[in-house]
Design a protein around this motif. Structure first.
Motif, PDB file in Angstrom:
ATOM      1  N   PRO A 110       0.803  -1.238   0.000  1.00 27.46           N
ATOM      2  CA  PRO A 110       0.000   0.000   0.000  1.00 27.46           C
ATOM      3  C   PRO A 110       0.833   1.284   0.000  1.00 27.46           C
ATOM      4  O   PRO A 110       0.389   2.301  -0.525  1.00 27.46           O
ATOM      5  CB  PRO A 110      -0.820  -0.104   1.288  1.00 27.46           C
ATOM      6  N   ALA A 111       2.036   1.239   0.562  1.00 24.51           N
ATOM      7  CA  ALA A 111       2.881   2.442   0.592  1.00 24.51           C
ATOM      8  C   ALA A 111       3.436   2.785  -0.788  1.00 24.51           C
ATOM      9  O   ALA A 111       3.917   3.889  -0.998  1.00 24.51           O
ATOM     10  CB  ALA A 111       4.040   2.243   1.571  1.00 24.51           C
ATOM     11  N   LEU A 112       3.358   1.841  -1.714  1.00 25.64           N
ATOM     12  CA  LEU A 112       3.876   2.045  -3.070  1.00 25.64           C
ATOM     13  C   LEU A 112       2.728   1.968  -4.066  1.00 25.64           C
ATOM     14  O   LEU A 112       2.234   0.882  -4.367  1.00 25.64           O
ATOM     15  CB  LEU A 112       4.940   0.985  -3.403  1.00 25.64           C
ATOM     16  N   PHE A 113       2.282   3.094  -4.505  1.00 24.93           N
ATOM     17  CA  PHE A 113       1.241   3.192  -5.531  1.00 24.93           C
ATOM     18  C   PHE A 113      -0.089   2.591  -5.075  1.00 24.93           C
ATOM     19  O   PHE A 113      -0.877   2.138  -5.891  1.00 24.93           O
ATOM     20  CB  PHE A 113       1.726   2.563  -6.845  1.00 24.93           C
ATOM     21  N   ASP A 114      -0.295   2.553  -3.744  1.00 22.42           N
ATOM     22  CA  ASP A 114      -1.548   2.100  -3.153  1.00 22.42           C
ATOM     23  C   ASP A 114      -1.965   0.700  -3.610  1.00 22.42           C
ATOM     24  O   ASP A 114      -3.131   0.438  -3.865  1.00 22.42           O
ATOM     25  CB  ASP A 114      -2.660   3.119  -3.436  1.00 22.42           C
ATOM     26  N   ARG A 115      -1.008  -0.194  -3.679  1.00 25.58           N
ATOM     27  CA  ARG A 115      -1.283  -1.575  -4.091  1.00 25.58           C
ATOM     28  C   ARG A 115      -1.581  -2.447  -2.876  1.00 25.58           C
ATOM     29  O   ARG A 115      -1.176  -2.140  -1.754  1.00 25.58           O
ATOM     30  CB  ARG A 115      -0.076  -2.160  -4.844  1.00 25.58           C
ATOM     31  N   LYS A 116      -2.271  -3.559  -3.095  1.00 26.88           N
ATOM     32  CA  LYS A 116      -2.523  -4.522  -2.025  1.00 26.88           C
ATOM     33  C   LYS A 116      -1.184  -5.118  -1.590  1.00 26.88           C
ATOM     34  O   LYS A 116      -0.295  -5.351  -2.418  1.00 26.88           O
ATOM     35  CB  LYS A 116      -3.442  -5.650  -2.505  1.00 26.88           C
ATOM     36  N   ARG A 117      -1.044  -5.373  -0.291  1.00 22.85           N
ATOM     37  CA  ARG A 117       0.201  -5.923   0.245  1.00 22.85           C
ATOM     38  C   ARG A 117       0.347  -7.391  -0.143  1.00 22.85           C
ATOM     39  O   ARG A 117      -0.528  -8.205   0.116  1.00 22.85           O
ATOM     40  CB  ARG A 117       0.221  -5.788   1.775  1.00 22.85           C
ATOM     41  N   ARG A 118       1.462  -7.720  -0.794  1.00 25.55           N
ATOM     42  CA  ARG A 118       1.772  -9.093  -1.188  1.00 25.55           C
ATOM     43  C   ARG A 118       3.190  -9.461  -0.735  1.00 25.55           C
ATOM     44  O   ARG A 118       3.882 -10.213  -1.408  1.00 25.55           O
ATOM     45  CB  ARG A 118       1.601  -9.269  -2.701  1.00 25.55           C
ATOM     46  N   ILE A 119       3.601  -8.884   0.397  1.00 25.22           N
ATOM     47  CA  ILE A 119       4.854  -9.233   1.054  1.00 25.22           C
ATOM     48  C   ILE A 119       4.522  -9.427   2.533  1.00 25.22           C
ATOM     49  O   ILE A 119       3.460  -8.990   2.986  1.00 25.22           O
ATOM     50  CB  ILE A 119       5.955  -8.165   0.854  1.00 25.22           C
ATOM     51  N   PRO A 120       5.398 -10.083   3.320  1.00 21.70           N
ATOM     52  CA  PRO A 120       5.086 -10.277   4.746  1.00 21.70           C
ATOM     53  C   PRO A 120       4.835  -8.951   5.467  1.00 21.70           C
ATOM     54  O   PRO A 120       5.419  -7.916   5.136  1.00 21.70           O
ATOM     55  CB  PRO A 120       6.347 -10.970   5.287  1.00 21.70           C
ATOM     56  N   LYS A 121       3.956  -8.990   6.459  1.00 21.69           N
ATOM     57  CA  LYS A 121       3.569  -7.779   7.202  1.00 21.69           C
ATOM     58  C   LYS A 121       4.754  -7.042   7.802  1.00 21.69           C
ATOM     59  O   LYS A 121       4.787  -5.820   7.814  1.00 21.69           O
ATOM     60  CB  LYS A 121       2.587  -8.133   8.316  1.00 21.69           C
ATOM     61  N   ALA A 122       5.746  -7.763   8.309  1.00 17.04           N
ATOM     62  CA  ALA A 122       6.893  -7.130   8.970  1.00 17.04           C
ATOM     63  C   ALA A 122       7.988  -6.701   7.990  1.00 17.04           C
ATOM     64  O   ALA A 122       8.972  -6.093   8.399  1.00 17.04           O
ATOM     65  CB  ALA A 122       7.482  -8.082  10.004  1.00 17.04           C
ATOM     66  N   ALA A 123       7.804  -6.995   6.728  1.00 16.40           N
ATOM     67  CA  ALA A 123       8.836  -6.682   5.727  1.00 16.40           C
ATOM     68  C   ALA A 123       8.728  -5.243   5.233  1.00 16.40           C
ATOM     69  O   ALA A 123       7.646  -4.658   5.217  1.00 16.40           O
ATOM     70  CB  ALA A 123       8.719  -7.634   4.544  1.00 16.40           C
ATOM     71  N   GLN A 124       9.849  -4.697   4.822  1.00 15.77           N
ATOM     72  CA  GLN A 124       9.900  -3.355   4.255  1.00 15.77           C
ATOM     73  C   GLN A 124       9.670  -3.427   2.739  1.00 15.77           C
ATOM     74  O   GLN A 124      10.317  -4.226   2.054  1.00 15.77           O
ATOM     75  CB  GLN A 124      11.261  -2.716   4.522  1.00 15.77           C
ATOM     76  N   PRO A 125       8.774  -2.604   2.203  1.00 15.24           N
ATOM     77  CA  PRO A 125       8.582  -2.598   0.748  1.00 15.24           C
ATOM     78  C   PRO A 125       9.757  -1.919   0.044  1.00 15.24           C
ATOM     79  O   PRO A 125      10.513  -1.181   0.660  1.00 15.24           O
ATOM     80  CB  PRO A 125       7.300  -1.787   0.568  1.00 15.24           C
ATOM     81  N   TRP A 126       9.906  -2.180  -1.238  1.00 19.00           N
ATOM     82  CA  TRP A 126      10.973  -1.538  -2.018  1.00 19.00           C
ATOM     83  C   TRP A 126      10.451  -1.127  -3.388  1.00 19.00           C
ATOM     84  O   TRP A 126       9.489  -1.684  -3.895  1.00 19.00           O
ATOM     85  CB  TRP A 126      12.171  -2.475  -2.188  1.00 19.00           C
ATOM     86  N   ASP A 127      11.100  -0.133  -3.947  1.00 21.68           N
ATOM     87  CA  ASP A 127      10.861   0.301  -5.321  1.00 21.68           C
ATOM     88  C   ASP A 127      12.205   0.776  -5.866  1.00 21.68           C
ATOM     89  O   ASP A 127      12.822   1.687  -5.323  1.00 21.68           O
ATOM     90  CB  ASP A 127       9.833   1.428  -5.374  1.00 21.68           C
TER      91      ASP A 127
END
Length: 176
Positions: free
Chosen positions: A77-94
């Motif tokens: 969700p923090a990246l282009f408001d997408r549904k989360r498809r990584i573990p909850k505790a993981a940091q997203p990347w772009d």
């Protein structure tokens, strides 16, 4: 006996190098995921598109497509408001846009399934999946079953977790 400053620095540096050596020897290897495209640009993909790695592994995304720029973007969700498809505790990347031969690295610590995509080419099925650890690991999270914001091409190009775990890597080049 008086020790010279040079001798103290030399001995101290050697001791420090020795103390940190085990950490360097056990560091997980860097896994390369290439961003590829056909010569005319009508097909694009990640290679491998499925990969199993231990926690703490670093992934290096390298754009090997001479005709396109690509991204490696986690579904979050923090990246282009997408549904989360990584573990909850993981940091997203772009990665932002990578030109040909550019690269980007991310280290994955949290066990579970990480799905990612190329921002301009998701609808062409340019998605990938990394499985960190195994389902028996504490805190391991399986793949998201919320597919409400995925196009069929993106969803169908994600290899099943059991196939990734069995093979270690799934490399499927698009048909020419």
């Amino acid at each position: 006996m008086t020790l010279s400053r040079r001798l103290v620095l030399t001995l101290g540096g050697g001791a420090l190098a020795t103390l940190t050596m085990p950490a360097r020897l056990v560091a997980a290897p860097v896994e390369v995921i290439e961003m590829r495209g056909s010569a005319r640009g009508e097909r694009v993909w990640f290679s491998p598109r499925g990969l199993a790695v231990p926690a703490g592994s670093t992934l290096r995304f390298v754009n090997r497509d001479k005709g396109n720029s690509h991204t490696s973007t986690a579904y979050h969700p923090a990246l282009f408001d997408r549904k989360r498809r990584i573990p909850k505790a993981a940091q997203p990347w772009d990665s932002d846009y990578l030109l040909p031969d550019d690269s980007f690295e991310v280290t994955l610590i949290v066990p579970g399934v990480y799905d990612y995509y190329c921002l301009p080419h998701e609808m062409a099925g340019m998605t990938g999946r990394v499985v960190v650890g195994v389902p028996a690991d504490p805190g391991w999270e399986g793949p998201s079953d919320d597919t409400t914001d995925l196009e069929p091409e993106a969803l169908s190009s994600l290899p099943p977790v059991d196939e990734i775990l069995a093979a270690g890597r799934v490399v499927t080049e698009p048909e020419e």
